[in-house]
Design a protein around this motif. Structure first.
Motif, PDB file in Angstrom:
ATOM      1  N   ALA A  41      38.437  35.587  58.108  1.00 62.53           N
ATOM      2  CA  ALA A  41      37.717  35.509  56.836  1.00 62.53           C
ATOM      3  C   ALA A  41      38.358  34.396  56.016  1.00 62.53           C
ATOM      4  CB  ALA A  41      37.816  36.845  56.087  1.00 62.53           C
ATOM      5  N   LEU A  42      37.665  33.977  54.966  1.00 59.71           N
ATOM      6  CA  LEU A  42      38.181  32.884  54.139  1.00 59.71           C
ATOM      7  C   LEU A  42      38.278  33.328  52.691  1.00 59.71           C
ATOM      8  CD1 LEU A  42      35.953  30.026  55.643  1.00 59.71           C
ATOM      9  CD2 LEU A  42      38.372  30.488  56.164  1.00 59.71           C
ATOM     10  N   ASP A  43      39.447  33.144  52.102  1.00 63.73           N
ATOM     11  CA  ASP A  43      39.622  33.406  50.676  1.00 63.73           C
ATOM     12  C   ASP A  43      39.138  32.169  49.920  1.00 63.73           C
ATOM     13  OD1 ASP A  43      40.845  35.318  48.674  1.00 63.73           O
ATOM     14  OD2 ASP A  43      41.960  33.505  48.139  1.00 63.73           O
ATOM     15  N   VAL A  44      38.384  32.397  48.853  1.00 60.79           N
ATOM     16  CA  VAL A  44      37.839  31.278  48.082  1.00 60.79           C
ATOM     17  C   VAL A  44      38.207  31.467  46.617  1.00 60.79           C
ATOM     18  CG1 VAL A  44      35.726  30.085  47.410  1.00 60.79           C
ATOM     19  CG2 VAL A  44      35.953  30.968  49.724  1.00 60.79           C
ATOM     20  N   ILE A  72      33.744  36.198  53.412  1.00 57.87           N
ATOM     21  CA  ILE A  72      34.426  35.433  52.361  1.00 57.87           C
ATOM     22  C   ILE A  72      35.030  36.411  51.367  1.00 57.87           C
ATOM     23  CG2 ILE A  72      33.958  33.975  50.323  1.00 57.87           C
ATOM     24  CD1 ILE A  72      32.049  32.354  52.086  1.00 57.87           C
ATOM     25  N   THR A  73      36.283  36.169  50.988  1.00 57.69           N
ATOM     26  CA  THR A  73      36.863  36.966  49.912  1.00 57.69           C
ATOM     27  C   THR A  73      36.778  36.145  48.629  1.00 57.69           C
ATOM     28  OG1 THR A  73      39.167  36.261  50.135  1.00 57.69           O
ATOM     29  CG2 THR A  73      38.484  38.024  51.556  1.00 57.69           C
ATOM     30  N   ILE A  74      36.102  36.702  47.655  1.00 63.63           N
ATOM     31  CA  ILE A  74      35.905  36.009  46.381  1.00 63.63           C
ATOM     32  C   ILE A  74      37.123  36.297  45.513  1.00 63.63           C
ATOM     33  CG2 ILE A  74      34.386  35.729  44.393  1.00 63.63           C
ATOM     34  CD1 ILE A  74      32.147  37.046  46.103  1.00 63.63           C
ATOM     35  N   ASP A  75      37.957  35.268  45.347  1.00 63.07           N
ATOM     36  CA  ASP A  75      39.270  35.446  44.712  1.00 63.07           C
ATOM     37  C   ASP A  75      39.198  35.030  43.248  1.00 63.07           C
ATOM     38  OD1 ASP A  75      41.941  35.599  44.044  1.00 63.07           O
ATOM     39  OD2 ASP A  75      42.651  34.440  45.764  1.00 63.07           O
ATOM     40  N   SER A  77      39.933  36.818  39.059  1.00 63.80           N
ATOM     41  CA  SER A  77      40.221  37.983  38.214  1.00 63.80           C
ATOM     42  C   SER A  77      39.087  38.207  37.220  1.00 63.80           C
ATOM     43  CB  SER A  77      41.542  37.764  37.477  1.00 63.80           C
ATOM     44  OG  SER A  77      41.447  36.590  36.698  1.00 63.80           O
ATOM     45  N   LYS A  78      38.085  37.307  37.237  1.00 68.71           N
ATOM     46  CA  LYS A  78      36.996  37.424  36.257  1.00 68.71           C
ATOM     47  C   LYS A  78      35.760  38.053  36.895  1.00 68.71           C
ATOM     48  CE  LYS A  78      38.373  33.279  33.696  1.00 68.71           C
ATOM     49  NZ  LYS A  78      38.968  32.272  34.596  1.00 68.71           N
ATOM     50  N   PRO A  79      35.348  39.258  36.441  1.00 70.49           N
ATOM     51  CA  PRO A  79      34.175  39.918  37.024  1.00 70.49           C
ATOM     52  C   PRO A  79      32.920  39.039  37.025  1.00 70.49           C
ATOM     53  CG  PRO A  79      35.370  41.445  35.610  1.00 70.49           C
ATOM     54  CD  PRO A  79      36.031  40.115  35.436  1.00 70.49           C
ATOM     55  N   LYS A  80      32.764  38.187  36.045  1.00 73.29           N
ATOM     56  CA  LYS A  80      31.585  37.298  35.988  1.00 73.29           C
ATOM     57  C   LYS A  80      31.566  36.311  37.153  1.00 73.29           C
ATOM     58  CE  LYS A  80      29.170  36.911  31.763  1.00 73.29           C
ATOM     59  NZ  LYS A  80      29.667  38.129  31.087  1.00 73.29           N
ATOM     60  N   VAL A  81      32.753  35.824  37.503  1.00 74.80           N
ATOM     61  CA  VAL A  81      32.871  34.883  38.620  1.00 74.80           C
ATOM     62  C   VAL A  81      32.614  35.626  39.939  1.00 74.80           C
ATOM     63  CG1 VAL A  81      34.434  33.299  39.816  1.00 74.80           C
ATOM     64  CG2 VAL A  81      34.487  33.457  37.316  1.00 74.80           C
ATOM     65  N   VAL A  82      33.160  36.834  40.043  1.00 80.78           N
ATOM     66  CA  VAL A  82      32.940  37.652  41.239  1.00 80.78           C
ATOM     67  C   VAL A  82      31.444  37.903  41.434  1.00 80.78           C
ATOM     68  CG1 VAL A  82      33.289  39.947  42.232  1.00 80.78           C
ATOM     69  CG2 VAL A  82      35.216  38.759  41.172  1.00 80.78           C
ATOM     70  N   GLU A  83      30.777  38.279  40.351  1.00 79.57           N
ATOM     71  CA  GLU A  83      29.350  38.588  40.450  1.00 79.57           C
ATOM     72  C   GLU A  83      28.541  37.345  40.838  1.00 79.57           C
ATOM     73  OE1 GLU A  83      27.645  40.504  37.038  1.00 79.57           O
ATOM     74  OE2 GLU A  83      25.874  41.103  38.180  1.00 79.57           O
ATOM     75  N   ALA A  84      28.912  36.201  40.275  1.00 75.11           N
ATOM     76  CA  ALA A  84      28.218  34.951  40.615  1.00 75.11           C
ATOM     77  C   ALA A  84      28.365  34.679  42.111  1.00 75.11           C
ATOM     78  CB  ALA A  84      28.797  33.796  39.804  1.00 75.11           C
TER      79      ALA A  84
END
Ligand code: THG
Length: 262
Positions: A41-44, A72-75, A77-84
């Motif tokens: 998997a790839l951390d981004v 993909i791991t969505i790295d 700490s901001k929930p808005k960025v995670v959701e995007a």
């Protein structure tokens, strides 16, 4: 060992620049290089310098998805960025990460359920990084109780004890390792465990050796996954071999190649 490649992170100069100039080929090459080396998997991570992380995470994920369908791991700490990121991700996502704070969990656990994503839970809270094993376990138990109540599958939860640099927190290394073991016995079914491996060697002169030694010890304590530099061939060989010793794959003389081609 579930290997998550750490190299698509805006903190690295080449990636930071590629994000700024929207140079897809740099990102795609870094993705393929890591997968060839054994990444599952790839951390981004857009990095601390990103001025528009919502847009940048989507651009990064789209660029990667053009060349691979690895998770993909969505790295962020901001929930808005995670959701995007979740919105554009076609395959299965891993959210990296929630803390043990109620408001973070309230935001991210429903998103993980909605998008059928896996979730990394850091045993950290607003009070800061835990100072011992008991504090880590208390935070872990809180995360487990929360996700269980929401109906999120515990098997899709990865708990992270937060690895500290050995030159800063040497007295905590044993507690961190023992936490990896104990996280898995405080709930049935058990959660999985993950670490950000390179943290352990930050600021040391023997980065590769410190990373490799910690990883192999952590595997002995039951570690399931690690965010690491897959281009460190010795490190990945060590990870594959430690799984072999634990009988997680079958021995053959070419087991290193066989594992990478799986
Ligand atoms: N847990 C979880 N996610 C994480 C971490 C964690 N994500 C981020 C980080 N920690 C894991 N990723 C990295 C990536 C790079 C480095 C450390 C961890 C690193 N970089 C070099 C340095 O800072 O010295 C080089 C950077 C550069 O070239 O500028 O060590 O713990 N869930």
């Amino acid at each position: 060992m579930f290997i998550i490649g750490e190299l698509i992170n805006g903190m690295y100069k080449d990636i930071g620049k590629a994000i700024q100039t929207k140079d897809k080929s740099v990102i795609q090459q870094k993705a393929l290089e890591q997968i060839k080396a054994g990444a599952d998997a790839l951390d981004v991570n857009c990095g601390p310098a990103s001025k528009d992380p919502v847009n940048d995470i989507q651009w990064l994920i789209n660029a990667i998805q053009e060349v691979t369908d690895k998770p993909i791991t969505i790295d962020s700490s901001k929930p808005k960025v995670v959701e995007a990121g979740l919105k554009v991700l076609k395959g299965r996502a891993i959210i990296n990460s929630t803390t043990a704070d109620e408001e973070k969990l309230e935001g991210l656990v429903p998103l993980a359920i909605q998008y059928n994503a896996k979730l990394i839970g850091l045993t950290i809270s607003k009070k800061g990084i835990p100072q011992n094993k008991d504090q880590r376990l208390e935070l872990a138990a809180g995360i487990i109780a929360f996700v269980q109540e929401k109906g999120f599958p515990i098997e899709d939860l990865y708990l992270d004890p937060i690895v500290m640099p050995v030159n800063v927190a040497q007295a905590q290394m044993r507690d961190i390792l023992e936490s990896i073991h104990d996280f898995k016995i405080i709930s049935d079914p058990a959660p999985k465990t993950v670490v950000g491996l390179s943290n352990v060697s930050q600021g040391t002169c023997q980065r590769s050796l410190v990373n490799k030694t910690f990883l192999i010890m952590a595997v002995g304590f039951g570690l399931d996954a690690a965010i690491l530099d897959p281009l460190d061939k010795d490190l990945v060989d060590g990870a594959i071999t430690s799984d072999l010793i634990l009988n997680k794959h079958i021995y053959c003389d070419s087991y290193l190649d066989a594992y990478r081609k799986k």
